[in-house]
Scaffold this motif. Structure first.
Motif, short mmCIF file in Angstrom:
data_model
loop_
_atom_site.label_atom_id
_atom_site.label_comp_id
_atom_site.label_asym_id
_atom_site.label_seq_id
_atom_site.Cartn_x
_atom_site.Cartn_y
_atom_site.Cartn_z
N VAL A 1 -3.98 8.91 3.73
CA VAL A 1 -4.78 8.05 2.85
C VAL A 1 -3.85 7.01 2.25
O VAL A 1 -2.70 7.30 1.91
CB VAL A 1 -5.52 8.86 1.76
CG1 VAL A 1 -4.56 9.58 0.83
CG2 VAL A 1 -6.49 7.98 0.97
N ASP B 1 -10.43 11.56 -1.03
CA ASP B 1 -10.29 10.10 -0.99
C ASP B 1 -10.29 9.58 0.44
O ASP B 1 -10.91 8.54 0.74
CB ASP B 1 -9.01 9.66 -1.71
CG ASP B 1 -9.11 9.78 -3.23
OD1 ASP B 1 -10.23 9.94 -3.77
OD2 ASP B 1 -8.04 9.70 -3.87
N MET C 1 0.85 -1.18 0.00
CA MET C 1 0.00 0.00 0.00
C MET C 1 0.88 1.24 0.00
O MET C 1 1.88 1.29 0.72
CB MET C 1 -0.90 0.00 1.24
CG MET C 1 -1.80 1.23 1.33
SD MET C 1 -3.06 1.14 2.63
CE MET C 1 -2.08 1.10 4.11
N TYR D 1 -3.41 3.89 -0.66
CA TYR D 1 -3.91 3.44 -1.95
C TYR D 1 -3.32 2.08 -2.32
O TYR D 1 -2.14 1.82 -2.09
CB TYR D 1 -3.49 4.41 -3.07
CG TYR D 1 -4.09 5.78 -2.97
CD1 TYR D 1 -5.31 6.08 -3.57
CD2 TYR D 1 -3.42 6.80 -2.30
CE1 TYR D 1 -5.86 7.36 -3.49
CE2 TYR D 1 -3.96 8.08 -2.21
CZ TYR D 1 -5.17 8.35 -2.82
OH TYR D 1 -5.71 9.61 -2.74
N ASP E 1 -4.04 2.57 -7.06
CA ASP E 1 -4.70 3.87 -7.22
C ASP E 1 -6.10 3.95 -6.61
O ASP E 1 -6.80 4.93 -6.79
CB ASP E 1 -4.78 4.29 -8.71
CG ASP E 1 -3.40 4.51 -9.29
OD1 ASP E 1 -2.53 5.06 -8.58
OD2 ASP E 1 -3.19 4.15 -10.46
N GLU E 2 -6.53 2.92 -5.88
CA GLU E 2 -7.82 2.96 -5.20
C GLU E 2 -7.60 3.31 -3.72
O GLU E 2 -6.79 2.67 -3.06
CB GLU E 2 -8.53 1.62 -5.29
CG GLU E 2 -9.88 1.63 -4.57
CD GLU E 2 -10.53 0.26 -4.46
OE1 GLU E 2 -11.52 0.16 -3.70
OE2 GLU E 2 -10.07 -0.68 -5.09
N PRO E 3 -8.32 4.32 -3.20
CA PRO E 3 -8.20 4.62 -1.78
C PRO E 3 -8.84 3.50 -0.95
O PRO E 3 -10.01 3.18 -1.14
CB PRO E 3 -8.95 5.94 -1.61
CG PRO E 3 -9.91 5.99 -2.76
CD PRO E 3 -9.27 5.20 -3.88
N GLN F 1 -6.63 13.93 -2.46
CA GLN F 1 -6.26 12.97 -1.41
C GLN F 1 -7.18 13.11 -0.21
O GLN F 1 -7.59 12.10 0.38
CB GLN F 1 -4.81 13.18 -1.00
CG GLN F 1 -3.80 12.72 -2.03
CD GLN F 1 -2.37 13.01 -1.63
OE1 GLN F 1 -2.10 13.82 -0.74
NE2 GLN F 1 -1.43 12.34 -2.28
#
Length: 141
Positions: A46, A14, A1, A48, A51-53, A11
């Motif tokens: 945050v 997210d 991550m 990721y 690229d997905e939070p 950010q």
């Protein structure tokens, strides 16, 4: 991550998205309790994956402690040490600000998880947003 100390509107949005999914939708915490006056001044994090939070938290400095708050990982990503990773990132920032103590209010079902990271319970259980919590502390020196 990949974990970021939030430094852009995207950010922060997210991080808020992850918090909404976990606390408001999953745990039924009212949005007006989840998002509060401290969000404007807190340091947000945050995390990721592709690229997905998937993880978020915030940090404040209160009464000599770095106070870890709103730590959450989306349900489908739990059990992969992502919570541990974001907590370690927060602890690094606490040290960067020259604080030597960390504090958090843990949901009681997560107490054993925080104990495994060196946190010690210092309170009796109490209710917050309808969920039982305990206060835990850790020395970072």
């Amino acid at each position: 991550m990949e974990i970021f100390k939030v430094n852009s509107r995207k950010q922060k949005d997210d991080a808020y998205l992850v918090r909404r999914v976990v606390f408001v939708e999953e745990q039924q915490v009212p949005i007006e309790l989840e998002l509060d006056e401290y969000d404007e001044t807190a340091i947000h994090f945050v995390g990721y994956l592709n690229d997905e939070p998937v993880a978020a938290s915030r940090l404040r400095f209160v009464q000599g402690f770095g106070k870890l708050e709103r730590i959450c990982v989306k349900k489908e990503y739990r059990g992969q040490s992502l919570g541990k990773q974001i907590i370690h990132s927060m602890e690094e920032v606490i040290r960067d600000y020259a604080y030597t103590k960390a504090k958090l209010n843990a949901q009681t079902h997560a107490e054993v998880f925080y104990e495994s990271l060196g946190y010690v319970t210092v309170s009796e259980p109490f209710m917050d947003a309808g969920i039982p919590h305990v206060t835990m502390v850790k020395s970072l020196s």
